[in-house]
Design a protein around this motif. Structure first.
Motif, PDB file in Angstrom:
ATOM      1  N   ALA A 229       0.835  -1.200   0.000  1.00  0.00           N
ATOM      2  CA  ALA A 229       0.000   0.000   0.000  1.00  0.00           C
ATOM      3  C   ALA A 229       0.867   1.245   0.000  1.00  0.00           C
ATOM      4  CB  ALA A 229      -0.919   0.011   1.219  1.00  0.00           C
ATOM      5  N   ASN A 231       0.305   5.788  -0.205  1.00  0.00           N
ATOM      6  CA  ASN A 231      -0.702   6.834  -0.056  1.00  0.00           C
ATOM      7  C   ASN A 231      -1.012   7.452  -1.410  1.00  0.00           C
ATOM      8  OD1 ASN A 231      -1.843   9.610   0.699  1.00  0.00           O
ATOM      9  ND2 ASN A 231      -1.716   8.556   2.677  1.00  0.00           N
ATOM     10  N   THR A 258      -3.570   1.882  -3.239  1.00  0.00           N
ATOM     11  CA  THR A 258      -3.520   3.085  -2.393  1.00  0.00           C
ATOM     12  C   THR A 258      -4.408   2.898  -1.161  1.00  0.00           C
ATOM     13  OG1 THR A 258      -5.345   4.117  -3.614  1.00  0.00           O
ATOM     14  CG2 THR A 258      -3.096   4.608  -4.347  1.00  0.00           C
ATOM     15  N   ASP A 259      -3.902   3.421  -0.044  1.00  0.00           N
ATOM     16  CA  ASP A 259      -4.675   3.402   1.197  1.00  0.00           C
ATOM     17  C   ASP A 259      -4.067   4.431   2.145  1.00  0.00           C
ATOM     18  OD1 ASP A 259      -6.781   1.343   2.652  1.00  0.00           O
ATOM     19  OD2 ASP A 259      -5.422   2.311   4.075  1.00  0.00           O
ATOM     20  N   ASP A 260      -4.921   5.101   2.906  1.00  0.00           N
ATOM     21  CA  ASP A 260      -4.433   6.133   3.836  1.00  0.00           C
ATOM     22  C   ASP A 260      -3.600   5.561   4.975  1.00  0.00           C
ATOM     23  OD1 ASP A 260      -5.603   8.101   2.369  1.00  0.00           O
ATOM     24  OD2 ASP A 260      -7.402   8.279   3.620  1.00  0.00           O
ATOM     25  N   HIS A 261      -3.641   4.243   5.146  1.00  0.00           N
ATOM     26  CA  HIS A 261      -2.815   3.619   6.179  1.00  0.00           C
ATOM     27  C   HIS A 261      -1.332   3.873   5.912  1.00  0.00           C
ATOM     28  CE1 HIS A 261      -1.287   0.798   9.083  1.00  0.00           C
ATOM     29  NE2 HIS A 261      -0.793  -0.006   8.167  1.00  0.00           N
ATOM     30  N   ASP A 281      -3.621  -4.237   8.776  1.00  0.00           N
ATOM     31  CA  ASP A 281      -3.615  -4.777   7.410  1.00  0.00           C
ATOM     32  C   ASP A 281      -4.940  -5.448   7.072  1.00  0.00           C
ATOM     33  OD1 ASP A 281      -1.058  -3.890   7.535  1.00  0.00           O
ATOM     34  OD2 ASP A 281      -0.087  -5.814   7.160  1.00  0.00           O
ATOM     35  N   GLU A 283      -7.879  -4.466   7.950  1.00  0.00           N
ATOM     36  CA  GLU A 283      -8.808  -3.418   7.512  1.00  0.00           C
ATOM     37  C   GLU A 283      -8.429  -2.889   6.134  1.00  0.00           C
ATOM     38  OE1 GLU A 283     -11.532  -2.832   8.993  1.00  0.00           O
ATOM     39  OE2 GLU A 283     -11.069  -4.107  10.726  1.00  0.00           O
ATOM     40  N   VAL A 284      -7.123  -2.775   5.876  1.00  0.00           N
ATOM     41  CA  VAL A 284      -6.679  -2.353   4.538  1.00  0.00           C
ATOM     42  C   VAL A 284      -7.158  -3.354   3.497  1.00  0.00           C
ATOM     43  CG1 VAL A 284      -4.681  -1.926   3.049  1.00  0.00           C
ATOM     44  CG2 VAL A 284      -4.678  -1.085   5.408  1.00  0.00           C
ATOM     45  N   ARG A 287     -10.825  -2.969   2.862  1.00  0.00           N
ATOM     46  CA  ARG A 287     -11.109  -1.787   2.033  1.00  0.00           C
ATOM     47  C   ARG A 287     -10.737  -2.035   0.579  1.00  0.00           C
ATOM     48  NH1 ARG A 287      -9.353   1.002   6.829  1.00  0.00           N
ATOM     49  NH2 ARG A 287      -7.206   1.210   6.070  1.00  0.00           N
ATOM     50  N   ALA A 288      -9.766  -2.927   0.390  1.00  0.00           N
ATOM     51  CA  ALA A 288      -9.339  -3.250  -0.977  1.00  0.00           C
ATOM     52  C   ALA A 288     -10.234  -4.305  -1.619  1.00  0.00           C
ATOM     53  CB  ALA A 288      -7.894  -3.727  -0.969  1.00  0.00           C
TER      54      ALA A 288
END
Length: 952
Positions: A229, A231, A258-261, A281, A283-284, A287-288
């Protein structure tokens, strides 16, 4: 009246009175028609022993329940213990291991039977210790979270929540303890600072055009990476988003997304994503769009490397412990050129960068916890939390201190699904039975589960079926309950045909927090009884450590509101922690744990209890101070000696709740002071200000009653000079003193139950114990401003004289003549001096005399001018010549020198405190001490200067 021994012996008194109270059932007296008042104790683990936190928690509860009982309420303090799934199973397993066997040598039923045997033989230690503390619990109705009635409530709640869709089965990450082989709660995870390492890895792009660099503290988890991931705002990687990298070792292709993490400011700005082994991870990954069932799992229940679903982990790594695998993974990454060396400040290259890492450990197993992807049962906590949030917002439940509300709301508004299943044998077995297709049937017993399964599978198959239960006594005996579908199969030794449905019960048990969340109503008889109609629910107050606000308190709020449609408690009081004397948290590893039973042995339970109350200031942490406990033991001794003094002077038990009639100012004053103390104590306890309540009764007992009142009445009851020891004044005083002592004993009883019960019984004939006495009346009509002004004036004058004598080194036994200007005092002050002259002479060793225009006046004034002690009180200034009593010049020199020393220290400390560098950089405790020392030296300098001024 029974004469008291000279020596106060807490141990003998405590054992005798507790047994008496319990035997007579005085902890739950029959009070039909009285207002109900209920309190439940946070159930300690059945494996536990009393620690200092228990001592604080239960002392505060006992103060409230004893106070409610004295107020005439039908007070019920429910007591019980928690079955403590993990802790208890560990205790019994250790016993088996010591005997050369292990849990798996037995069937589940046999092992559980052994746990029950242990519970009956050894599981009551903490309840005996609570008795030693003086806890007035309803032992006749003691509960256990695994008793029959409570278990029935647990099963009902689980089944009902499942029917409503609020309990469900899901695959998510849990805190997995590889040592115990079970999921554990956050509270059972202990975070330690460990010296570890940071490895920097290079992942090659699929097209061979370059690499993307990531960093990790757990390089072995790259075997289950599913993405990298970055940003979306990180321009360095904009062209790489959507491309893939090929993982070293496994060769797995994973996307760059991409992820805000991913934080562009941290490290390379790129983060490896292992959704099956890291909570962030996970949660990432969701979201993916990665479903939990598709997330890769590279560890088994013992934290050993297992093959992922894509089969890409090399065979030589399979079966290795995670930390052994780490070494091989790092070596292969290094050998294949994928490990980025770390260059230290001296320019030397190393495989990794040293870091201090916050590492989770199981608090019982001592093993590093793994986030592990597994199927578990979950409660929809977010739905249950909504009414609980509103209950606090609306004031239906108030949280004290109010400052905890913000924390409560923050956690409840962001609450996650609650994992309630545990992989243990001891506990409430989850009431779910699985069919051949792993479909669960949730019911309170086998018969209901069988009927649900039969209905489902008969409808699905269109034919008549039977049900049997695998691994149950019924099935082993060949008894068919009701029946099943499937192909011919064999379960155990019993043949199963195609028309037989085999159901197997979920082997897991429920989290102990799930069952204890029902404590406020399941202990009261629910679901068999209407506990609300009986006045047993809601509880009036819950006292709890702030550390279990979410694990227990909030969950009781959720379950209570859901099933009882009303808050479980009207007030939630959160106390702080008891810390070591230096402020550090107590822990066995630090060796600073204090044993409350040892303190009880040394100082008595009453002294420890009073310390806890006096130091409990609305949730602030308490610093352990054994000297304070010793001081409260001295307080008990002071009260004991006051009672002995009363006995020796004909003062005994009062015969009335109303204050006796009084004419003497000193008696009218002490009656008013008693009533004011009752008022202050009631207000403090209503506001749950335990420290204020304790200080109120302490100050009144020690200062007002023992130090002043008993001293002031000695001339009246003992006779002195022209004052006889008998007569109306003496009779009145004995009656008032006996009444006040009774009020003190009752007010002090919630804090110090043992000594107060002993003194109550010995001061005269009683028709009941103090534990069921009546609380004093706070009758404002007894307040007497005139008497209060006179005696307060007298106390100030005597205190002023005593302080002056001490400061000027006047020999204690020397009687001084205190001269008062004849024309400088009012009629009222003259009256006060006349009425109290005997007390002034007795207590202050001065004889008040009026200085009039006489032949001797010039001589006296000359003596006063040579050196004298001056004192003042409202409406009065008086002088005592000191010539020939003290060495005046030596005293002036001593005081001048002492003033200079105090001022020097005061000014030096002021300089430090005015230095911003000291205030900002020094430790807070150092700054606090400097401020306290400065205040002390400033006060000392002022006091000594006043003494020099007095000397003239």
């Amino acid at each position: 009246m029974t004469e008291l021994p000279k020596t106060f012996d807490p141990a003998e008194i405590e054992s005798r009175w507790y047994g008496h109270w319990e035997t007579k059932g005085l902890f739950a007296p029959e009070r039909p028609g009285a207002d109900p008042w209920t309190l439940v104790n946070p159930p300690p683990n059945v494996t536990g022993s009393l620690h200092i936190g228990h001592a604080l928690d239960n002392t505060l509860q006992d103060i409230l329940v004893r106070h409610a009982r004295l107020k005439g309420k039908d007070a019920r303090w429910v007591v019980g213990t928690d079955h403590a799934g993990i802790a208890t199973q560990m205790v019994v397993e250790r016993q088996l291991n010591a005997a050369g066997s292990k849990r798996t040598d037995f069937t589940r039923e046999e092992f559980v039977a052994k746990v029950w045997e242990w519970k009956e033989e050894s599981g009551g230690e903490i309840t005996q210790q609570l008795r030693r503390l003086g806890c007035s619990m309803d032992w006749a109705n003691e509960r256990f979270t695994m008793d029959e009635g409570f278990s029935k409530a647990v099963l009902k709640v689980f089944v009902e929540l499942h029917k409503q869709g609020l309990i469900y089965r899901d695959k998510r990450l849990v805190n997995w303890d590889p040592g115990l082989g079970t999921a554990i709660s956050d509270l059972e995870v202990e975070t330690r600072e460990i010296k570890g390492n940071f490895w920097h890895l290079r992942y090659p792009l699929e097209d061979g055009s370059g690499f993307i660099q990531v960093a990790t503290t757990r390089p072995e988890t790259m075997l289950a990476d599913m993405a990298v991931a970055v940003n979306a705002s990180d321009e360095r990687y904009a062209a790489l988003v959507g491309k893939k990298v090929r993982l070293p070792i496994t060769g797995r292709l994973i996307p760059i997304l991409t992820d805000d993490h991913a934080d562009p400011e941290l490290g390379s700005g790129a983060v490896k994503i292992t959704p099956g082994h890291d909570f962030n991870d996970f949660e990432v990954g969701r979201r993916a769009g990665i479903e939990a069932r598709d997330m890769l799992n590279m560890l088994d229940a013992k934290a050993q490397i297992t093959q992922t679903s894509d089969g890409l982990i090399p065979a030589e790594l399979l079966g290795l412990d995670r930390f052994e695998a780490r070494k091989l993974v790092v070596q292969r990454l290094k050998d294949e050129g994928f490990l980025v060396p770390h260059v230290d400040k001296d320019g030397e290259a190393h495989d990794s960068e040293p870091r201090t890492i916050q590492t989770p450990y199981g608090d019982r197993s001592g093993v590093v916890i793994e986030p592990w992807l597994t199927d578990q049962w979950y409660v929809d906590a977010a739905t249950l939390a909504k009414p609980a949030i509103e209950a606090v917002r609306s004031g239906a439940t108030r949280i004290v201190p109010k400052s905890w509300e913000k924390t409560y709301f923050n956690w409840m508004e962001n609450i996650q699904p609650w994992c309630v299943s545990r992989q243990l044998w001891w506990g409430h077995r989850i009431p779910a039975w699985f069919g051949p297709d792993d479909l669960p049937f949730v019911a309170e017993d086998e018969e209901q589960a069988g009927r649900l399964a039969l209905a489902h599978y008969e409808q699905e198959s269109g034919r008549k079926l039977k049900v049997v239960f695998q691994n149950s006594e019924n099935f082993r005996a060949g008894n068919e309950i009701v029946g099943w579908i499937g192909t011919a199969q064999n379960v155990g030794s019993n043949p199963v045909d195609a028309d037989t449905v085999v159901l197997r019960q979920d082997p897991d048990v429920l989290d102990t927090w799930f069952s204890s969340a029902l404590w406020p109503f399941a202990t009261m008889g629910w679901p068999d009884e209407d506990v609300k109609a009986l006045g047993r629910y809601p509880n009036d107050v819950l006292i709890s450590g702030f550390d279990i606000l979410f694990f227990w308190d909030a969950r009781m709020m959720m379950q209570g509101l859901h099933f009882m449609k009303e808050v479980p408690f009207k007030t939630l009081y959160l106390h702080g922690l008891v810390r070591a004397a230096d402020g550090q948290k107590m822990s066995k590893s630090k060796g600073n744990v204090v044993n409350p039973l040892g303190l009880i042995d040394q100082y008595g339970a009453d002294a420890l209890r009073f310390f806890m109350a006096a130091m409990e200031s609305q949730g602030r942490d308490i610093k352990m101070d054994e000297r304070r406990i010793e001081g409260y033991r001295n307080f008990a001794t002071k009260l004991w000696n006051a009672a002995r003094f009363a006995q020796s002077n004909g003062i005994g038990a009062s015969t009335t709740l109303e204050p006796p009639a009084a004419e003497l100012a000193v008696n009218r004053w002490i009656i008013a002071e008693t009533v004011a103390t009752v008022q202050a104590l009631d207000l403090a306890l209503a506001d749950l200000r335990f420290d204020e309540a304790a200080n109120t009764i302490y100050q009144f007992t020690w200062s007002r009653f023992c130090d002043w009142y008993l001293e002031l009445i000695k001339p009246v009851i003992q006779g002195e000079g022209s004052v006889p020891a008998t007569g109306a004044g003496a009779d009145e005083t004995r009656a008032v003193a006996g009444w006040v002592l009774d009020q003190i004993l009752v007010m002090l009883h919630p804090f110090m139950p043992f000594i107060t019960e002993e003194l109550w019984s010995k001061m005269g004939t009683r028709d009941h114990e103090i534990i069921v006495a009546k609380w004093p009346m706070a009758d404002a009509r007894a307040l007497d401003p005139a008497a209060a002004q006179e005696i307060d004036w007298l106390i100030r004058l005597v205190s002023e004289i005593r302080a002056a004598r001490t400061e000027l080194n006047v020999p204690p036994g020397t009687l001084l003549i205190l001269y008062v200007e004849d024309d400088s005092v009012s009629v009222e002050v003259r009256g006060r001096l006349f009425r109290n002259s005997a007390a002034i002479e007795r207590l202050a060793k001065v004889k008040p005399t009026y200085l009039t225009n006489s032949v001797e006046e010039a001589v006296i004034r000359a003596d006063l001018a040579a050196g004298s002690m001056s004192v003042s009180a409202e409406g009065l200034t008086a002088y005592a010549p000191l010539s020939g009593v003290v060495d005046l010049e030596a005293e002036r020199a001593r005081l001048t020198k002492a003033i200079a020393a105090a001022e020097k220290e005061r000014d030096g400390l002021a300089g430090r405190l005015n230095n911003p560098s000291f205030v900002e950089r020094a430790k807070p405790e150092a700054v606090e001490k400097a401020r306290a020392d400065h205040a002390e030296k400033a006060a000392e300098a002022e006091r000594l200067s006043a003494a020099l001024t007095r000397l003239g």
